[in-house]
Scaffold this motif. Structure first.
Motif, mmCIF file in Angstrom:
data_model
loop_
_atom_site.group_PDB
_atom_site.id
_atom_site.type_symbol
_atom_site.label_atom_id
_atom_site.label_comp_id
_atom_site.label_asym_id
_atom_site.label_seq_id
_atom_site.Cartn_x
_atom_site.Cartn_y
_atom_site.Cartn_z
ATOM 1 N N LEU A 148 0.825 -1.210 0.000
ATOM 2 C CA LEU A 148 0.000 0.000 0.000
ATOM 3 C C LEU A 148 0.859 1.259 0.000
ATOM 4 C CD1 LEU A 148 -2.939 -0.761 2.463
ATOM 5 C CD2 LEU A 148 -3.096 -0.352 0.012
ATOM 6 N N PHE A 149 1.871 1.277 0.855
ATOM 7 C CA PHE A 149 2.714 2.459 0.949
ATOM 8 C C PHE A 149 3.554 2.641 -0.318
ATOM 9 C CE2 PHE A 149 2.717 1.536 5.789
ATOM 10 C CZ PHE A 149 1.424 1.999 5.881
ATOM 11 N N GLN A 150 3.923 1.530 -0.935
ATOM 12 C CA GLN A 150 4.651 1.607 -2.201
ATOM 13 C C GLN A 150 3.781 2.244 -3.281
ATOM 14 O OE1 GLN A 150 5.860 -2.224 -3.722
ATOM 15 N NE2 GLN A 150 7.434 -1.357 -5.036
ATOM 16 N N GLN A 151 2.516 1.854 -3.348
ATOM 17 C CA GLN A 151 1.596 2.441 -4.310
ATOM 18 C C GLN A 151 1.425 3.937 -4.074
ATOM 19 O OE1 GLN A 151 -0.157 1.107 -7.018
ATOM 20 N NE2 GLN A 151 1.276 -0.586 -6.746
ATOM 21 N N ALA A 152 1.529 4.357 -2.814
ATOM 22 C CA ALA A 152 1.377 5.769 -2.473
ATOM 23 C C ALA A 152 2.663 6.559 -2.674
ATOM 24 C CB ALA A 152 0.921 5.906 -1.024
ATOM 25 N N GLY A 153 3.747 5.874 -3.039
ATOM 26 C CA GLY A 153 5.004 6.559 -3.300
ATOM 27 C C GLY A 153 5.793 6.916 -2.059
ATOM 28 N N ILE A 154 5.520 6.231 -0.937
ATOM 29 C CA ILE A 154 6.248 6.500 0.305
ATOM 30 C C ILE A 154 7.534 5.668 0.307
ATOM 31 C CG2 ILE A 154 6.147 6.387 2.812
ATOM 32 C CD1 ILE A 154 3.090 6.562 2.562
ATOM 33 N N SER A 213 17.138 17.291 11.902
ATOM 34 C CA SER A 213 16.786 18.627 11.414
ATOM 35 C C SER A 213 15.281 18.807 11.271
ATOM 36 C CB SER A 213 17.451 18.879 10.055
ATOM 37 O OG SER A 213 16.853 18.069 9.052
ATOM 38 N N ALA A 214 14.860 20.062 11.249
ATOM 39 C CA ALA A 214 13.441 20.385 11.071
ATOM 40 C C ALA A 214 12.947 19.895 9.716
ATOM 41 C CB ALA A 214 13.237 21.890 11.197
ATOM 42 N N GLU A 215 13.795 19.928 8.708
ATOM 43 C CA GLU A 215 13.392 19.476 7.367
ATOM 44 C C GLU A 215 13.105 17.982 7.362
ATOM 45 O OE1 GLU A 215 13.872 17.529 3.591
ATOM 46 O OE2 GLU A 215 15.454 17.513 5.124
ATOM 47 N N VAL A 216 13.926 17.204 8.074
ATOM 48 C CA VAL A 216 13.708 15.759 8.158
ATOM 49 C C VAL A 216 12.425 15.468 8.932
ATOM 50 C CG1 VAL A 216 14.586 13.616 9.178
ATOM 51 C CG2 VAL A 216 16.114 15.102 7.881
ATOM 52 N N ILE A 217 12.196 16.199 10.009
ATOM 53 C CA ILE A 217 10.969 16.012 10.783
ATOM 54 C C ILE A 217 9.743 16.282 9.922
ATOM 55 C CG2 ILE A 217 9.609 16.898 12.722
ATOM 56 C CD1 ILE A 217 12.253 17.448 14.168
ATOM 57 N N THR A 218 9.791 17.334 9.121
ATOM 58 C CA THR A 218 8.665 17.651 8.238
ATOM 59 C C THR A 218 8.393 16.521 7.264
ATOM 60 O OG1 THR A 218 9.075 20.035 8.407
ATOM 61 C CG2 THR A 218 7.809 19.275 6.503
ATOM 62 N N ARG A 219 9.448 15.946 6.687
ATOM 63 C CA ARG A 219 9.263 14.822 5.756
ATOM 64 C C ARG A 219 8.649 13.620 6.470
ATOM 65 N NH1 ARG A 219 14.414 12.987 2.968
ATOM 66 N NH2 ARG A 219 15.544 14.411 4.346
ATOM 67 N N MET A 220 9.110 13.343 7.666
ATOM 68 C CA MET A 220 8.552 12.224 8.430
ATOM 69 C C MET A 220 7.074 12.444 8.720
ATOM 70 S SD MET A 220 11.569 11.201 11.134
ATOM 71 C CE MET A 220 13.070 10.396 10.560
ATOM 72 N N GLN A 221 6.721 13.646 9.100
ATOM 73 C CA GLN A 221 5.318 13.955 9.370
ATOM 74 C C GLN A 221 4.472 13.790 8.113
ATOM 75 O OE1 GLN A 221 5.396 17.905 11.031
ATOM 76 N NE2 GLN A 221 5.806 17.183 13.097
ATOM 77 N N GLN A 222 4.991 14.216 6.983
ATOM 78 C CA GLN A 222 4.252 14.090 5.723
ATOM 79 C C GLN A 222 4.034 12.621 5.363
ATOM 80 O OE1 GLN A 222 6.759 16.378 3.083
ATOM 81 N NE2 GLN A 222 5.695 18.302 3.513
ATOM 82 N N TYR A 223 5.080 11.814 5.477
ATOM 83 C CA TYR A 223 4.951 10.390 5.161
ATOM 84 C C TYR A 223 4.004 9.700 6.143
ATOM 85 C CZ TYR A 223 9.086 10.977 2.151
ATOM 86 O OH TYR A 223 9.956 11.381 1.183
ATOM 87 N N ALA A 224 4.119 10.073 7.436
ATOM 88 C CA ALA A 224 3.260 9.463 8.448
ATOM 89 C C ALA A 224 1.794 9.804 8.188
ATOM 90 C CB ALA A 224 3.674 9.943 9.836
ATOM 91 N N GLN A 225 1.516 11.053 7.885
ATOM 92 C CA GLN A 225 0.141 11.473 7.622
ATOM 93 C C GLN A 225 -0.408 10.787 6.381
ATOM 94 O OE1 GLN A 225 -0.403 15.722 7.488
ATOM 95 N NE2 GLN A 225 -2.594 15.539 7.798
ATOM 96 N N GLN A 226 0.423 10.671 5.356
ATOM 97 C CA GLN A 226 0.004 10.014 4.112
ATOM 98 C C GLN A 226 -0.301 8.532 4.351
ATOM 99 O OE1 GLN A 226 2.931 10.461 1.035
ATOM 100 N NE2 GLN A 226 1.621 9.631 -0.582
ATOM 101 N N ALA A 227 0.586 7.863 5.074
ATOM 102 C CA ALA A 227 0.391 6.439 5.359
ATOM 103 C C ALA A 227 -0.824 6.214 6.245
ATOM 104 C CB ALA A 227 1.646 5.866 6.019
ATOM 105 N N TYR A 228 -0.985 7.065 7.245
ATOM 106 C CA TYR A 228 -2.099 6.939 8.189
ATOM 107 C C TYR A 228 -3.438 7.122 7.479
ATOM 108 C CZ TYR A 228 -4.117 7.334 12.928
ATOM 109 O OH TYR A 228 -4.802 7.126 14.090
#
Length: 358
Positions: free
Chosen positions: A140-146, A270-285
């Motif tokens: 599923l996450f692969q299909q979403a591009g995560i 870094s703040a940039e890495v945290i932002t990416r993690m939040q984006q991926y987490a929100q997308q997966a969730y």
């Protein structure tokens, strides 16, 4: 309001569930709630304990034993009365299934509670099943591009018929070291790190002792970063936390003793890495229809690549666990965290009833 605290279960994470249940009992606001322990034994028996109006002194009292109903009273917290699951359908109550592993957080219990029509804490059937199944979630996450670590799914029937082709596929698309995992178990149960074909074969055979579907995954040299989620349509995130590993692999034994794991909260990223993690987490969730809570685990490589490892829909709650510690760092103590989870459960239940025109 009555809280049915559901814990135990028929799996290897039984004791972890008891520890989580004890943490909930220690933190819940008894001025608002009474707590009825419902213990599922290793043999699958459901036992209802005495209703609690204050915290228990020890987690040991949660390991209920079937007793004479005449002796069932507030002064005998370790005695439980056998019940049927359908007896949980009581008005003005919420079920808190603080359970981990198979037949627990994999959608099994959630499906039962859904069919009983009772509000319950945590993610629903779909999110729980997806979060527990490593192959389905990765697809599923692969299909979403995560971004994720490369992997090869292995089905038992295919392995028995074409083992050589599967080995060639693994070695053709992945590099050693690899990790071999049962597809639907938690806490690193049945997981092996392999460095050659012989150990790969042995690890796959071992994993099939636990499940009929196995995941072979590329080993990644990376930091292990975890992020806590809370909410449904509107998500809240914690600061990131890091599991400081002495070895390349945190095995089943280490995860059975969370106090032995060293954590760094907040993780130094870094703040940039945290932002990416939040984006991926929100997308997966969102794609797995998450609702309530989750802990998202990431790999962070030396090159700054962020890879989603997995999503845990019912993380541990004991005092040493990452999830409650992350929220404590955000200023949300365990009592307030549990209160938010209960309110989210009631909100979702009300929304579902309205959708069903009840």
């Amino acid at each position: 309001m009555q809280i049915y605290l559901l814990y135990g279960g028929q799996n290897a994470e039984h004791d972890l569930s008891i520890a989580s249940a004890f943490a909930v009992i220690r933190a819940i606001y008894f001025k608002y709630y009474s707590v009825c322990p419902i213990y599922i034994t290793q043999s699958g028996e459901w036992l209802r304990g005495a209703t609690l109006h204050e915290p228990l002194p020890s987690a040991a009292t949660l390991q209920l034993v079937a007793g004479d109903i005449a002796k069932f009273n507030e002064n005998s917290p370790s005695v439980g009365v056998a019940i049927r699951p359908g007896e949980l359908t009581v008005k003005d109550s919420v079920v808190f299934p603080v359970m981990h592993g198979q037949n627990a957080e994999d959608g099994t219990i959630q499906g039962l509670l859904q069919s009983l029509g009772v509000p319950y804490v945590g993610d629903g059937v779909l999110a729980s099943a997806v979060g527990m199944d490593k192959i389905v979630s990765k697809m599923l996450f692969q299909q979403a591009g995560i971004p994720q670590a490369p992997y090869v799914p292995v089905l038992k029937a295919q392995w028995q018929a074409t083992a050589d082709k599967i080995l060639a596929r693994c070695e053709g698309s992945l590099l050693y070291p690899m990790y071999v995992k049962p597809a639907n178990l938690g806490s690193s149960l049945g997981v092996s790190r392999v460095n050659d074909r012989a150990s790969l074969i042995a690890a796959i055979e071992k994993a099939f002792e636990f499940a009929s579907r196995v995941l072979v995954e590329q080993g990644i040299v990376a930091r292990e970063i975890e992020l806590g989620l809370l909410g449904d349509d509107t998500l809240k995130f914690t600061v990131p936390g890091e599991v400081l590993k002495k070895d390349n692999f945190v095995d089943y034994g280490a995860k059975q003793s969370p106090a032995a794991l060293a954590l760094d909260i907040p993780a130094q990223i870094s703040a940039e890495v945290i932002t990416r993690m939040q984006q991926y987490a929100q997308q997966a969730y969102a794609i797995m229809d998450g609702s309530g809570l989750a802990r998202c685990d990431f790999f962070l490589t030396a090159n700054g690549d962020v890879l989603l490892n997995e999503i845990n829909t019912m993380p541990l709650f004991d005092q040493y666990a990452m999830y409650p510690q992350l929220w404590q760092k955000m200023g949300l103590n365990s009592g307030d965290l549990i209160e938010e989870l209960i309110q989210l459960a009631l909100k979702r239940f009300k929304r579902q009833r309205a959708q069903q025109n009840f």
